[in-house]
Design a protein around this motif. Structure first.
Motif, short mmCIF file in Angstrom:
data_model
loop_
_atom_site.label_atom_id
_atom_site.label_comp_id
_atom_site.label_asym_id
_atom_site.label_seq_id
_atom_site.Cartn_x
_atom_site.Cartn_y
_atom_site.Cartn_z
N GLN A 1 0.83 -1.20 0.00
CA GLN A 1 0.00 0.00 0.00
C GLN A 1 0.86 1.26 0.00
OE1 GLN A 1 -3.38 0.14 -0.41
NE2 GLN A 1 -2.91 2.31 -0.69
N ASP A 2 2.01 1.22 0.69
CA ASP A 2 2.89 2.40 0.71
C ASP A 2 3.37 2.73 -0.70
OD1 ASP A 2 2.63 2.64 3.41
OD2 ASP A 2 4.55 1.70 3.91
N SER B 1 0.57 4.33 -2.67
CA SER B 1 0.41 5.72 -2.25
C SER B 1 1.49 6.60 -2.89
CB SER B 1 0.48 5.83 -0.73
OG SER B 1 -0.58 5.10 -0.12
N LYS B 2 2.70 6.07 -2.93
CA LYS B 2 3.81 6.79 -3.57
C LYS B 2 3.50 7.01 -5.05
CE LYS B 2 8.21 8.14 -4.00
NZ LYS B 2 8.84 9.27 -3.27
N LEU B 3 2.98 5.99 -5.69
CA LEU B 3 2.63 6.06 -7.10
C LEU B 3 1.59 7.14 -7.36
CD1 LEU B 3 3.56 4.41 -9.60
CD2 LEU B 3 1.51 3.03 -9.31
N GLN B 4 0.62 7.22 -6.45
CA GLN B 4 -0.42 8.24 -6.58
C GLN B 4 0.16 9.64 -6.36
OE1 GLN B 4 -3.71 7.69 -3.88
NE2 GLN B 4 -5.03 9.12 -4.98
N GLU B 5 1.09 9.73 -5.42
CA GLU B 5 1.72 11.03 -5.13
C GLU B 5 2.55 11.53 -6.31
OE1 GLU B 5 5.46 12.60 -2.45
OE2 GLU B 5 4.34 10.84 -1.76
N VAL B 6 3.34 10.63 -6.87
CA VAL B 6 4.21 11.00 -7.99
C VAL B 6 3.41 11.22 -9.26
CG1 VAL B 6 6.06 10.16 -9.50
CG2 VAL B 6 6.23 9.85 -7.02
N GLY B 7 2.43 10.36 -9.48
CA GLY B 7 1.60 10.45 -10.68
C GLY B 7 2.03 9.44 -11.73
N LEU B 8 1.07 8.76 -12.32
CA LEU B 8 1.39 7.77 -13.35
C LEU B 8 2.09 8.41 -14.54
CD1 LEU B 8 -1.90 5.63 -13.38
CD2 LEU B 8 0.33 4.97 -12.45
N ASN B 9 1.79 9.67 -14.82
CA ASN B 9 2.42 10.35 -15.95
C ASN B 9 3.89 10.64 -15.71
OD1 ASN B 9 1.43 12.17 -13.94
ND2 ASN B 9 1.83 13.88 -15.33
N VAL C 1 8.72 -3.65 -3.44
CA VAL C 1 7.41 -3.05 -3.13
C VAL C 1 6.29 -4.09 -3.09
CG1 VAL C 1 8.06 -0.81 -4.06
CG2 VAL C 1 7.01 -2.50 -5.58
N GLY C 2 6.66 -5.33 -2.85
CA GLY C 2 5.65 -6.38 -2.75
C GLY C 2 6.30 -7.74 -2.79
N PRO C 3 5.54 -8.79 -2.58
CA PRO C 3 6.10 -10.15 -2.63
C PRO C 3 6.45 -10.53 -4.07
CG PRO C 3 3.71 -10.24 -2.45
CD PRO C 3 4.09 -8.79 -2.32
N ALA C 4 7.21 -11.60 -4.21
CA ALA C 4 7.54 -12.10 -5.54
C ALA C 4 6.26 -12.40 -6.32
CB ALA C 4 8.40 -13.35 -5.43
N LEU C 5 6.23 -11.95 -7.56
CA LEU C 5 5.05 -12.10 -8.41
C LEU C 5 5.21 -13.31 -9.32
CD1 LEU C 5 4.66 -8.35 -9.45
CD2 LEU C 5 3.59 -9.52 -7.51
N ASP C 6 4.11 -13.92 -9.65
CA ASP C 6 4.12 -15.11 -10.50
C ASP C 6 4.12 -14.68 -11.96
OD1 ASP C 6 4.00 -17.66 -11.44
OD2 ASP C 6 1.86 -17.95 -11.05
N TYR C 7 5.33 -14.63 -12.55
CA TYR C 7 5.48 -14.30 -13.96
C TYR C 7 5.80 -15.55 -14.75
CZ TYR C 7 5.39 -9.17 -13.90
OH TYR C 7 5.00 -7.85 -13.83
#
Length: 411
Positions: free
Chosen positions: A114-115, A118-126, A191-197
């Motif tokens: 979640q942190d 929140s950082k992503l929202q603060e910085v902005g996707l653009n 920024v999260g657990p290992a993802l299943d790729y």
């Protein structure tokens, strides 16, 4: 359909981007991009990240499985004569029409911290880009530095485009993540657990292009940090050749406060003058070798501490000290030795012998210490010791043979 683009010529002899240009650069050339995508596809197929039915008739991953390439900026690292692609990566850019679906990592949004969100929202996707599709031709990456060179270019271009690029995100392999942790420590954050790729799990990470560099600069100046010397090399490697006017003021301030006040060049007309004056250009082989040996030194020291020291008089701290002390002399000797092969008329026999002696003694010094103090080691440890020593000598010999063949082929 079978593909393998590793040994194909890039066929870019008339491209204005590469003639007399830098070896690593971003590109909009459709032919270069296609070759880069073909290299990625070939490697991904070998590693079973994709299957044959996901490949189109251009030997690239089809639009269905890689829609992101349409809003991506591609980077390539070329070989010395710009005839082949050594490595490639891309920046996936924000597409307003797609929103958060611009970035494949955000397909796993529910699994991310979640942190971070929140950082992503603060910085902005653009102001966010996802680094993706890093691949290299291992046969052309003689110094094992292609990955860092490509990321260095990505990073420096982001510095120059700081109004639009503030946050790097990526889903990287566990091996690459370990390398990033060693080189950048807390500046590269999971920024999260290992993802299943497909093919293997991927570690989601982010790098703040403002706070991250400042963190590394401060760690480089921390005398209580045992890795401070390594961080100094990283700072110089990542920023050498870029000018003050291209970097955010807070990064310039951090450099000035932490002993790097002369690292950035002043405003200079023309990239050619910047490159000519850079430490990277003057001693590129030594810088590459020194950085490449950081991971190797760490791995060998851990092996000595865990597998040899408990059973013998070998002190891993002494071993590490010898490693650190002999790395500069080894890379210096190897650099002159390779130059003497490439330009034999410029080096006397005495100089060649001196370079060989310096490089050889520096390479073998840590092993000589283990051989002298290693009585009591179990048989398996001795086997491992001699195996690593033999591989190190073989790797150095292979590098010299490769350079010799370059000279022979050019004559």
């Amino acid at each position: 359909m079978s593909i393998d683009s590793r040994d194909e010529k890039v066929g870019l002899g008339h491209s204005a981007e590469v003639i007399n240009g830098p070896r690593c650069f971003s590109t909009q050339d459709p032919e270069i991009i296609q070759r880069a995508r073909q290299l990625t596809t070939s490697i991904y197929l070998d590693r079973k990240y994709i299957t044959q039915d996901q490949i189109d008739d251009q030997s690239t991953i089809s639009q269905e499985y890689d829609p992101y390439h349409l809003h991506s900026e591609y980077y390539v690292l070329m070989n010395e004569d710009h005839s082949q692609i050594v490595a490639t990566s891309r920046k996936i850019l924000f597409d307003e029409s797609k929103g958060k679906n611009s970035f494949p990592m955000l397909d796993h949004e529910d699994e991310l911290d979640q942190d971070f969100l929140s950082k992503l929202q603060e910085v902005g996707l653009n102001n966010t880009v996802e680094i993706s599709a890093l691949t290299k031709n291992p046969d052309l990456d003689e110094d094992n530095m292609a990955t860092l060179i490509v990321y260095r270019q990505l990073f420096q271009d982001a510095m120059r485009n700081s109004d639009n690029e503030r946050l790097f995100i990526m889903a990287c392999s566990p091996g690459l993540f370990r390398t990033f942790k060693m080189l950048f420590d807390g500046a590269m954050q999971q920024v999260g657990p290992a993802l299943d790729y497909p093919g293997q799990e991927a570690i989601p990470v982010m790098f703040d292009l403002r706070d991250g560099p400042i963190s590394i600069i401060e760690m480089a100046n921390d005398n209580n940090n045992p890795k401070s010397e390594s961080y100094k090399h990283i700072v110089k490697f990542m920023l050498e050749g870029i000018s003050k006017g291209e970097v955010a003021p807070e990064i310039v301030e951090a450099l000035d406060k932490n002993g790097f006040e002369n690292l950035l060049s002043e405003e200079v007309d023309g990239q050619e003058e910047i490159t000519k004056n850079s430490l990277w250009s003057r001693r590129k082989p030594e810088v590459i070798s020194g950085l490449g040996l950081l991971a190797y030194t760490a791995a060998r020291t851990v092996a000595v501490a865990k597998g040899i020291s408990p059973y013998s008089h070998v002190d891993w701290r002494v071993f590490l000290g010898i490693e650190v002390a002999t790395t500069p002399t080894y890379v210096w000797g190897m650099g002159d030795l390779i130059r003497s092969i490439l330009k034999p008329d410029e080096y006397s026999t005495r100089q060649k012998i001196a370079s060989t002696t310096l490089a050889g003694s520096s390479l073998l010094a840590p092993y000589a210490y283990i051989a002298a103090e290693g009585s009591g080691m179990p048989e398996a440890a001795w086997i491992g010791f001699f195996t690593v020593a033999a591989l190190s000598v073989a790797a150095a010999a292979r590098r010299l043979v490769t350079k010799s063949r370059v000279v022979e082929n050019s004559n």
